[in-house]
Motif scaffolding. Structure first.
Motif, PDB file in Angstrom:
ATOM      1  N   SER A  45      39.899  -8.203  72.757  1.00  0.00           N
ATOM      2  CA  SER A  45      39.786  -7.326  71.589  1.00  0.00           C
ATOM      3  C   SER A  45      40.319  -5.952  71.924  1.00  0.00           C
ATOM      4  O   SER A  45      40.277  -5.521  73.079  1.00  0.00           O
ATOM      5  CB  SER A  45      38.334  -7.227  71.110  1.00  0.00           C
ATOM      6  N   VAL A  46      40.826  -5.285  70.900  1.00  0.00           N
ATOM      7  CA  VAL A  46      41.271  -3.893  71.010  1.00  0.00           C
ATOM      8  C   VAL A  46      40.768  -3.184  69.768  1.00  0.00           C
ATOM      9  O   VAL A  46      40.939  -3.664  68.654  1.00  0.00           O
ATOM     10  CB  VAL A  46      42.808  -3.757  71.070  1.00  0.00           C
ATOM     11  N   GLN A  47      40.124  -2.047  69.974  1.00  0.00           N
ATOM     12  CA  GLN A  47      39.747  -1.227  68.830  1.00  0.00           C
ATOM     13  C   GLN A  47      40.074   0.211  69.158  1.00  0.00           C
ATOM     14  O   GLN A  47      40.029   0.626  70.313  1.00  0.00           O
ATOM     15  CB  GLN A  47      38.264  -1.392  68.498  1.00  0.00           C
ATOM     16  N   TRP A  48      40.455   0.948  68.137  1.00  0.00           N
ATOM     17  CA  TRP A  48      40.737   2.369  68.332  1.00  0.00           C
ATOM     18  C   TRP A  48      40.155   3.126  67.173  1.00  0.00           C
ATOM     19  O   TRP A  48      40.024   2.610  66.072  1.00  0.00           O
ATOM     20  CB  TRP A  48      42.214   2.620  68.552  1.00  0.00           C
ATOM     21  N   GLU A  49      39.742   4.348  67.470  1.00  0.00           N
ATOM     22  CA  GLU A  49      39.054   5.169  66.480  1.00  0.00           C
ATOM     23  C   GLU A  49      39.301   6.638  66.771  1.00  0.00           C
ATOM     24  O   GLU A  49      39.612   7.007  67.894  1.00  0.00           O
ATOM     25  CB  GLU A  49      37.552   4.890  66.516  1.00  0.00           C
ATOM     26  N   SER A  50      39.172   7.436  65.757  1.00  0.00           N
ATOM     27  CA  SER A  50      39.247   8.876  65.970  1.00  0.00           C
ATOM     28  C   SER A  50      37.878   9.344  66.456  1.00  0.00           C
ATOM     29  O   SER A  50      36.870   8.693  66.206  1.00  0.00           O
ATOM     30  CB  SER A  50      39.645   9.601  64.688  1.00  0.00           C
ATOM     31  N   ILE A  51      37.850  10.452  67.147  1.00  0.00           N
ATOM     32  CA  ILE A  51      36.601  11.011  67.664  1.00  0.00           C
ATOM     33  C   ILE A  51      36.392  12.346  66.969  1.00  0.00           C
ATOM     34  O   ILE A  51      36.837  13.384  67.456  1.00  0.00           O
ATOM     35  CB  ILE A  51      36.652  11.200  69.195  1.00  0.00           C
ATOM     36  N   PRO A  52      35.725  12.367  65.821  1.00  0.00           N
ATOM     37  CA  PRO A  52      35.607  13.612  65.065  1.00  0.00           C
ATOM     38  C   PRO A  52      34.653  14.626  65.680  1.00  0.00           C
ATOM     39  O   PRO A  52      34.780  15.806  65.450  1.00  0.00           O
ATOM     40  CB  PRO A  52      35.085  13.144  63.706  1.00  0.00           C
ATOM     41  N   GLN A  53      33.689  14.196  66.485  1.00  0.00           N
ATOM     42  CA  GLN A  53      32.685  15.113  67.028  1.00  0.00           C
ATOM     43  C   GLN A  53      33.254  16.022  68.105  1.00  0.00           C
ATOM     44  O   GLN A  53      32.756  17.093  68.339  1.00  0.00           O
ATOM     45  CB  GLN A  53      31.505  14.344  67.658  1.00  0.00           C
ATOM     46  N   ARG A  54      34.292  15.571  68.785  1.00  0.00           N
ATOM     47  CA  ARG A  54      34.799  16.315  69.920  1.00  0.00           C
ATOM     48  C   ARG A  54      36.027  17.119  69.539  1.00  0.00           C
ATOM     49  O   ARG A  54      36.940  16.620  68.921  1.00  0.00           O
ATOM     50  CB  ARG A  54      35.160  15.343  71.023  1.00  0.00           C
ATOM     51  N   SER A  55      36.063  18.360  69.915  1.00  0.00           N
ATOM     52  CA  SER A  55      37.229  19.192  69.645  1.00  0.00           C
ATOM     53  C   SER A  55      38.130  19.228  70.868  1.00  0.00           C
ATOM     54  O   SER A  55      37.780  18.740  71.936  1.00  0.00           O
ATOM     55  CB  SER A  55      36.779  20.613  69.288  1.00  0.00           C
ATOM     56  N   ALA A  56      39.279  19.811  70.726  1.00  0.00           N
ATOM     57  CA  ALA A  56      40.214  19.933  71.850  1.00  0.00           C
ATOM     58  C   ALA A  56      39.613  20.774  72.964  1.00  0.00           C
ATOM     59  O   ALA A  56      39.827  20.515  74.138  1.00  0.00           O
ATOM     60  CB  ALA A  56      41.523  20.546  71.368  1.00  0.00           C
TER      61      ALA A  56
END
Length: 132
Positions: A100-111
Protein backbone atom coordinates in the motif's frame (compact mmCIF):
# COMPACT_ATOMS: atom_id res chain seq x y z
CA UNK A 1 -12.72 48.29 -24.82
CA UNK A 2 -14.45 46.88 -21.66
CA UNK A 3 -13.02 43.46 -22.52
CA UNK A 4 -9.46 44.80 -22.27
CA UNK A 5 -10.15 46.15 -18.78
CA UNK A 6 -11.55 42.80 -17.64
CA UNK A 7 -8.58 40.91 -19.11
CA UNK A 8 -6.12 43.29 -17.43
CA UNK A 9 -7.91 42.87 -14.10
CA UNK A 10 -7.78 39.05 -14.22
CA UNK A 11 -4.20 38.96 -15.45
CA UNK A 12 -3.12 41.18 -12.58
CA UNK A 13 -4.75 39.05 -9.87
CA UNK A 14 -4.04 35.69 -11.49
CA UNK A 15 -0.33 36.47 -11.58
CA UNK A 16 -0.30 37.54 -7.93
CA UNK A 17 -2.18 34.42 -6.80
CA UNK A 18 -0.09 31.94 -8.78
CA UNK A 19 3.17 33.53 -7.71
CA UNK A 20 2.32 33.20 -4.01
CA UNK A 21 0.93 29.68 -4.31
CA UNK A 22 3.90 28.36 -6.30
CA UNK A 23 6.49 29.77 -3.94
CA UNK A 24 5.02 28.29 -0.75
CA UNK A 25 6.28 24.82 0.12
CA UNK A 26 3.78 22.60 1.88
CA UNK A 27 4.53 19.46 3.94
CA UNK A 28 3.38 16.05 2.69
CA UNK A 29 3.73 12.57 4.21
CA UNK A 30 4.09 9.41 2.12
CA UNK A 31 3.62 6.07 3.93
CA UNK A 32 4.54 2.95 1.98
CA UNK A 33 3.98 -0.58 3.29
CA UNK A 34 6.12 -3.26 1.67
CA UNK A 35 7.71 -6.65 2.28
CA UNK A 36 10.48 -6.45 4.87
CA UNK A 37 12.91 -8.24 2.54
CA UNK A 38 12.57 -5.45 -0.05
CA UNK A 39 12.95 -2.39 2.23
CA UNK A 40 16.49 -1.51 1.14
CA UNK A 41 15.59 -1.67 -2.56
CA UNK A 42 12.47 0.44 -2.08
CA UNK A 43 14.25 3.01 0.10
CA UNK A 44 16.89 3.42 -2.61
CA UNK A 45 14.20 3.90 -5.27
CA UNK A 46 12.44 6.50 -3.13
CA UNK A 47 15.73 8.28 -2.44
CA UNK A 48 16.33 8.56 -6.20
CA UNK A 49 12.80 9.77 -6.90
CA UNK A 50 12.89 12.29 -4.04
CA UNK A 51 16.28 13.79 -4.90
CA UNK A 52 14.64 17.00 -6.19
CA UNK A 53 12.53 17.50 -3.04
CA UNK A 54 13.28 18.82 0.43
CA UNK A 55 12.97 15.65 2.55
CA UNK A 56 12.40 16.56 6.20
CA UNK A 57 12.00 13.04 7.63
CA UNK A 58 12.56 9.46 6.50
CA UNK A 59 12.20 6.34 8.60
CA UNK A 60 10.92 2.78 8.62
CA UNK A 61 9.27 0.61 11.25
CA UNK A 62 7.64 -2.83 11.37
CA UNK A 63 4.02 -2.85 10.25
CA UNK A 64 1.16 -4.72 11.89
CA UNK A 65 1.95 -7.95 10.05
CA UNK A 66 5.30 -9.58 10.78
CA UNK A 67 6.59 -9.70 7.20
CA UNK A 68 5.74 -6.07 6.33
CA UNK A 69 7.50 -2.76 7.02
CA UNK A 70 6.18 0.80 6.79
CA UNK A 71 8.45 3.43 5.24
CA UNK A 72 7.49 7.00 6.11
CA UNK A 73 8.83 10.00 4.21
CA UNK A 74 7.92 13.63 4.83
CA UNK A 75 8.70 16.16 2.11
CA UNK A 76 8.20 19.83 1.47
CA UNK A 77 6.96 20.71 -2.01
CA UNK A 78 5.26 23.60 -3.74
CA UNK A 79 2.00 23.43 -5.65
CA UNK A 80 3.98 23.39 -8.89
CA UNK A 81 5.98 20.33 -7.74
CA UNK A 82 2.92 18.38 -6.54
CA UNK A 83 2.44 16.76 -9.96
CA UNK A 84 5.85 15.14 -9.57
CA UNK A 85 4.83 13.89 -6.14
CA UNK A 86 1.76 12.21 -7.68
CA UNK A 87 4.01 10.55 -10.26
CA UNK A 88 6.35 9.39 -7.47
CA UNK A 89 3.48 7.78 -5.52
CA UNK A 90 2.21 6.11 -8.70
CA UNK A 91 5.69 4.77 -9.52
CA UNK A 92 6.25 3.38 -6.02
CA UNK A 93 2.81 1.74 -6.04
CA UNK A 94 3.75 -0.24 -9.17
CA UNK A 95 6.55 -2.07 -7.34
CA UNK A 96 5.77 -5.77 -6.76
CA UNK A 97 6.78 -5.73 -3.08
CA UNK A 98 4.58 -2.73 -2.20
CA UNK A 99 1.31 -3.56 -0.45
CA UNK A 100 0.00 0.00 0.00
CA UNK A 101 0.97 3.62 -0.56
CA UNK A 102 -0.81 6.58 0.92
CA UNK A 103 0.09 10.23 0.88
CA UNK A 104 -1.43 13.18 2.65
CA UNK A 105 -0.81 16.81 3.36
CA UNK A 106 0.28 17.73 6.88
CA UNK A 107 -1.69 20.87 7.74
CA UNK A 108 -0.64 21.07 11.41
CA UNK A 109 3.05 21.52 10.69
CA UNK A 110 4.49 24.68 9.19
CA UNK A 111 7.76 25.08 7.34
CA UNK A 112 9.33 26.64 10.45
CA UNK A 113 8.66 23.57 12.62
CA UNK A 114 9.95 21.29 9.84
CA UNK A 115 13.20 23.24 9.74
CA UNK A 116 13.47 23.11 13.54
CA UNK A 117 12.92 19.36 13.44
CA UNK A 118 15.63 18.80 10.83
CA UNK A 119 18.00 21.15 12.69
CA UNK A 120 17.50 19.28 15.95
CA UNK A 121 18.03 15.96 14.16
CA UNK A 122 21.27 17.16 12.59
CA UNK A 123 22.53 18.57 15.90
CA UNK A 124 21.77 15.23 17.56
CA UNK A 125 23.71 13.46 14.81
CA UNK A 126 26.67 15.79 15.34
CA UNK A 127 26.51 15.26 19.10
CA UNK A 128 26.82 11.48 18.72
CA UNK A 129 29.79 11.86 16.37
CA UNK A 130 31.95 13.57 19.01
CA UNK A 131 34.58 11.40 20.74
CA UNK A 132 33.93 10.48 24.35
Amino acid sequence: MPFNKVRAFFNKYRFAATKDSHETALPYRIVTTCRTSEVAKLEELMRQLLSAYDVTYQGSEPAVQAHLTSITVEVMCSVRERGGLVQLVTRVAREVSVRSVQWESIPQRSARSAQARSASASSAAHATALPA
